[in-house]
Enzyme design. Sequence first.
Site, PDB file in Angstrom:
ATOM      1  N   ASP A 226       0.818  -1.212   0.000  1.00 36.17           N
ATOM      2  CA  ASP A 226       0.000   0.000   0.000  1.00 36.17           C
ATOM      3  C   ASP A 226       0.850   1.260   0.000  1.00 36.17           C
ATOM      4  O   ASP A 226       2.047   1.218   0.290  1.00 36.17           O
ATOM      5  CB  ASP A 226      -0.891   0.026   1.246  1.00 36.17           C
ATOM      6  CG  ASP A 226      -2.127  -0.841   1.090  1.00 36.17           C
ATOM      7  OD1 ASP A 226      -2.403  -1.274  -0.039  1.00 36.17           O
ATOM      8  OD2 ASP A 226      -2.812  -1.070   2.099  1.00 36.17           O
TER       9      ASP A 226
ATOM     10  N   LYS B  63      -3.621   3.597  -2.618  1.00 29.24           N
ATOM     11  CA  LYS B  63      -4.884   4.301  -2.815  1.00 29.24           C
ATOM     12  C   LYS B  63      -4.762   5.740  -2.336  1.00 29.24           C
ATOM     13  O   LYS B  63      -4.132   6.029  -1.336  1.00 29.24           O
ATOM     14  CB  LYS B  63      -6.013   3.617  -2.037  1.00 29.24           C
ATOM     15  CG  LYS B  63      -6.264   2.173  -2.450  1.00 29.24           C
ATOM     16  CD  LYS B  63      -7.311   1.542  -1.570  1.00 29.24           C
ATOM     17  CE  LYS B  63      -7.514   0.075  -1.923  1.00 29.24           C
ATOM     18  NZ  LYS B  63      -8.507  -0.568  -1.044  1.00 29.24           N
TER      19      LYS B  63
ATOM     20  N   MET C 177      -7.490   9.600   9.021  1.00 37.16           N
ATOM     21  CA  MET C 177      -7.648  10.171   7.674  1.00 37.16           C
ATOM     22  C   MET C 177      -8.887  11.069   7.575  1.00 37.16           C
ATOM     23  O   MET C 177      -9.698  10.934   6.667  1.00 37.16           O
ATOM     24  CB  MET C 177      -7.710   9.054   6.628  1.00 37.16           C
ATOM     25  CG  MET C 177      -6.545   8.080   6.690  1.00 37.16           C
ATOM     26  SD  MET C 177      -4.957   8.844   6.269  1.00 37.16           S
ATOM     27  CE  MET C 177      -5.064   8.829   4.482  1.00 37.16           C
TER      28      MET C 177
END
Length: 480
Positions: free
Chosen positions: A36, A58, A173
Amino acid sequence: MGTGKVYLVGAGPGDIGLITVKGLEAIKQAEVILYDRLANPKLLEFVPADCELIYCGKLPERHILRQENINDLLVKKAQEGKMVVRLKGGDPGVFGRVGEEAEALAKHQIPFEIVPGITSGIAAPLYAGIPVTHREHAESFAVITAHDKSEDGKPVLNWDSLARGIDTIAFYMGVRNLPFICENLIAYGKPSNTPVILIQWGTFGRQKTLQGTLADISDKVKEAKFSNPAIILVGPVISLREKMKWFENKPLYGRQIILARTSESPSDLAKELAAQGADVIEFPKWKRITLPVNPEILAKIDSYDQILFTSPESVDEFFNILYENQFDIRRIRAELFGVSNKSLKALRERGFIPLPADEMSVMGKRLVVCDTQWEKDENADVWLTSEKVLDSQFFPIFRRIFDDAVINTVVFPNSASVEPFMRGLRECGIHLMENVQIVSMGKKTMNAVMKQGLPVSEMPKQATKEALVELLASKPIGIM
């Protein structure tokens, strides 16, 4: 061909020293790694040379691979009999979607293990000097996703329980939804003067913090243009930060350094710079191609008076070749020499007492054992055991690293590191030598840097890691 196995591994929050021993062992044995964006790419330095690397990173509203594609890839690679590692930032079970991946593997009867990691909601606050619990300030702690699958991405939460029942809350986030979070916590009873801190890139040398209260933090974030990846921490325990912060007090905190590399293995210099608080990227990445054994030289190994090794890798390759060809090393009568401290150390670890290259005599029959092309020497034979080449598989990885980092310092440890470094930048398509501080470890290195047309700001008093740390710590970033 049997079915392989999948390890779903938590990479930790950023500092590679925070990965678990079990997680690192899985990386070292992997044949395929799906990684990731928030898994520190420096962990890929530990993979086997032939490991396949697949980026699954992502960003909001921009997915490289969708989750269903990742699930399918894990199944496919395991069915090919591969040992697969799914490397995920933080802990795979904390907003890491490990449940979906494990379900897909179980559905296809593929063996798997889940390796926990340190989650950023705990690690980032600790690196900012804040424990998430404390007997006098916080007896409860919650981790919350700050966005969900709804159309507007605003999480549907039990705000009353969060505001009244939880002492410390870590939102993951959630920068975009920060005003929404603050408004709801205040509306459901959290005092508007409750401390809030945002920790961006927690545990990295580039870590940044922004502190305020529920009443004013949204305006501060907008003014500072603060962005993800960041942890939002809410609670009175934040008041301990001024007493307990430690990471930001390190002498090289804020330094984002590229260390020019000539070796495959991590350097002691890089470790020391990182230990002093810097982000360190070793560039470029090398791989070696084994060359056929030179039978003529092998046949007369015991006739040389002096053997010079140009790298620790050439030491290993030399003795491996002798072992594979059943040559008794007791027949070697030559004095052994090393070009670098690493080469000398590699020889000492094999039980020899080597000498530095500058102590070689001009007399006698000489052999140079090297892993790259060596300057011709009329008085020596040259045995090229392998060829060292740039590892192009790491080019896109470095491009992503440099996109996230703001490099402010480049260090050249020796003259041999300069030309390969510049060649690596060109082949990677990376432009970063403007507005950076360049440091050379010695006059010979400085001359090599100037030969490439680069400015040199300064060099340490001595070519040692201690002197380099002292130099960087004494100079504000941007002033050399």
